[in-house]
Design a protein around this motif. Sequence first.
Motif, short mmCIF file in Angstrom:
data_model
loop_
_atom_site.label_atom_id
_atom_site.label_comp_id
_atom_site.label_asym_id
_atom_site.label_seq_id
_atom_site.Cartn_x
_atom_site.Cartn_y
_atom_site.Cartn_z
N LEU A 202 0.82 -1.21 0.00
CA LEU A 202 0.00 0.00 0.00
C LEU A 202 0.86 1.26 0.00
CD1 LEU A 202 -2.94 -0.85 2.44
CD2 LEU A 202 -2.96 -0.72 -0.06
N LEU A 203 2.14 1.10 0.22
CA LEU A 203 3.05 2.24 0.28
C LEU A 203 3.83 2.45 -1.00
CD1 LEU A 203 4.48 1.68 3.88
CD2 LEU A 203 2.55 3.12 3.19
N THR A 204 4.09 1.38 -1.74
CA THR A 204 4.91 1.46 -2.94
C THR A 204 4.14 0.95 -4.15
OG1 THR A 204 5.84 -0.73 -2.54
CG2 THR A 204 7.05 1.13 -1.64
N ALA A 205 4.46 1.51 -5.31
CA ALA A 205 3.83 1.09 -6.55
C ALA A 205 4.50 -0.19 -7.06
CB ALA A 205 3.94 2.19 -7.61
N SER A 206 3.75 -0.95 -7.83
CA SER A 206 4.32 -2.15 -8.43
C SER A 206 5.19 -1.77 -9.62
CB SER A 206 3.20 -3.10 -8.88
OG SER A 206 2.48 -2.55 -9.95
N GLY A 207 5.95 -2.71 -10.13
CA GLY A 207 6.82 -2.44 -11.26
C GLY A 207 6.07 -1.99 -12.50
N SER A 208 4.89 -2.54 -12.74
CA SER A 208 4.12 -2.16 -13.92
C SER A 208 3.21 -0.98 -13.64
CB SER A 208 3.27 -3.33 -14.39
OG SER A 208 2.25 -3.60 -13.44
N GLY A 209 2.87 -0.77 -12.38
CA GLY A 209 1.90 0.25 -12.04
C GLY A 209 0.48 -0.20 -12.27
N LEU A 210 0.30 -1.47 -12.62
CA LEU A 210 -1.03 -1.98 -12.96
C LEU A 210 -1.38 -3.26 -12.19
CD1 LEU A 210 -0.81 -1.47 -16.81
CD2 LEU A 210 -2.01 -0.03 -15.17
N ASP A 211 -0.73 -3.51 -11.10
CA ASP A 211 -0.95 -4.74 -10.34
C ASP A 211 -2.39 -4.77 -9.83
OD1 ASP A 211 -0.82 -6.99 -8.78
OD2 ASP A 211 0.95 -6.37 -7.66
N PRO A 212 -3.18 -5.80 -10.19
CA PRO A 212 -4.57 -5.84 -9.76
C PRO A 212 -4.77 -6.39 -8.35
CG PRO A 212 -4.11 -7.73 -11.14
CD PRO A 212 -2.85 -6.89 -11.10
N HIS A 213 -3.70 -6.87 -7.73
CA HIS A 213 -3.80 -7.53 -6.43
C HIS A 213 -3.17 -6.71 -5.31
CE1 HIS A 213 -3.94 -10.91 -9.35
NE2 HIS A 213 -4.91 -11.30 -8.55
N ILE A 214 -3.69 -6.94 -4.11
CA ILE A 214 -3.05 -6.46 -2.90
C ILE A 214 -2.91 -7.65 -1.96
CG2 ILE A 214 -3.83 -4.06 -3.06
CD1 ILE A 214 -6.11 -4.73 -1.14
N SER A 215 -2.11 -7.50 -0.96
CA SER A 215 -1.93 -8.58 0.00
C SER A 215 -3.17 -8.68 0.89
CB SER A 215 -0.69 -8.32 0.86
OG SER A 215 -0.91 -7.17 1.67
N PRO A 216 -3.40 -9.84 1.50
CA PRO A 216 -4.51 -9.95 2.45
C PRO A 216 -4.38 -8.93 3.58
CG PRO A 216 -3.75 -12.13 1.84
CD PRO A 216 -2.77 -11.15 1.25
N GLU A 217 -3.15 -8.65 4.00
CA GLU A 217 -2.93 -7.67 5.07
C GLU A 217 -3.38 -6.28 4.63
OE1 GLU A 217 -0.48 -9.76 3.90
OE2 GLU A 217 -0.66 -11.20 5.54
N ALA A 218 -3.10 -5.93 3.37
CA ALA A 218 -3.51 -4.62 2.84
C ALA A 218 -5.04 -4.53 2.76
CB ALA A 218 -2.89 -4.39 1.46
N ALA A 219 -5.69 -5.62 2.40
CA ALA A 219 -7.15 -5.63 2.37
C ALA A 219 -7.72 -5.52 3.78
CB ALA A 219 -7.65 -6.90 1.69
N ARG A 220 -7.16 -6.26 4.72
CA ARG A 220 -7.65 -6.22 6.10
C ARG A 220 -7.47 -4.85 6.73
NH1 ARG A 220 -4.95 -11.62 6.44
NH2 ARG A 220 -6.61 -13.13 6.08
N LEU A 221 -6.42 -4.16 6.36
CA LEU A 221 -6.17 -2.83 6.89
C LEU A 221 -7.27 -1.85 6.48
CD1 LEU A 221 -3.99 -1.07 8.41
CD2 LEU A 221 -3.19 -0.43 6.14
#
Length: 179
Positions: A110-129
């Motif tokens: 949630l703090l850094t962008a992915s390499g492509s800038g188009l990553d459709p996923h987040i971690s379960p921890e990011a969702a729970r937050l």
Amino acid sequence: MKTTLQSIRIFLVLTLLTGIIYPLAMTGAAQLFFPKQANGSRVIENGNLIGSELLGQKFESPRYFWPRPSAADYATVASGASNKGPTSADLKKTIDERRATFGTDAPVDLLTASGSGLDPHISPEAARLQVARVAAARNISIQKLSEIVDQAIEPPQFGFLGEPRVNVLQLNRTLDQSR
């Protein structure tokens, strides 16, 4: 002259094989055996294209889970990383701003962008937050929303490749359908 004509013939044959026949055969095989993937894993709802399972898109409303940040603002043409190194003051400022939004214990995705800038996923921890914010905005219980998030967690591919993840578009669609 003979060598030139042979070269031209080889050029034409190879162009026909590798530039026309092979691409058409691969496109046909992909459409036959993997039509959804060959067409971009598009998500269609009520006859309208709403996104792709493979591309992140911007959600800013508090009623929705937010995706991983994008250095390209989720634009597919200009996708890519910011190329800011770990010593970049601009990167530190951006991360500090995101940390202010999500809290000091926010997962790195949630703090850094992915390499492509188009990553459709987040971690379960990011969702729970994000559960408390989305639950408050939708006026549903945190427990019910947590259960929806837990059901949306995808395991590592083939059971061992990658990490568990949550597709943000699919999670937000589930929320909209469970009104």
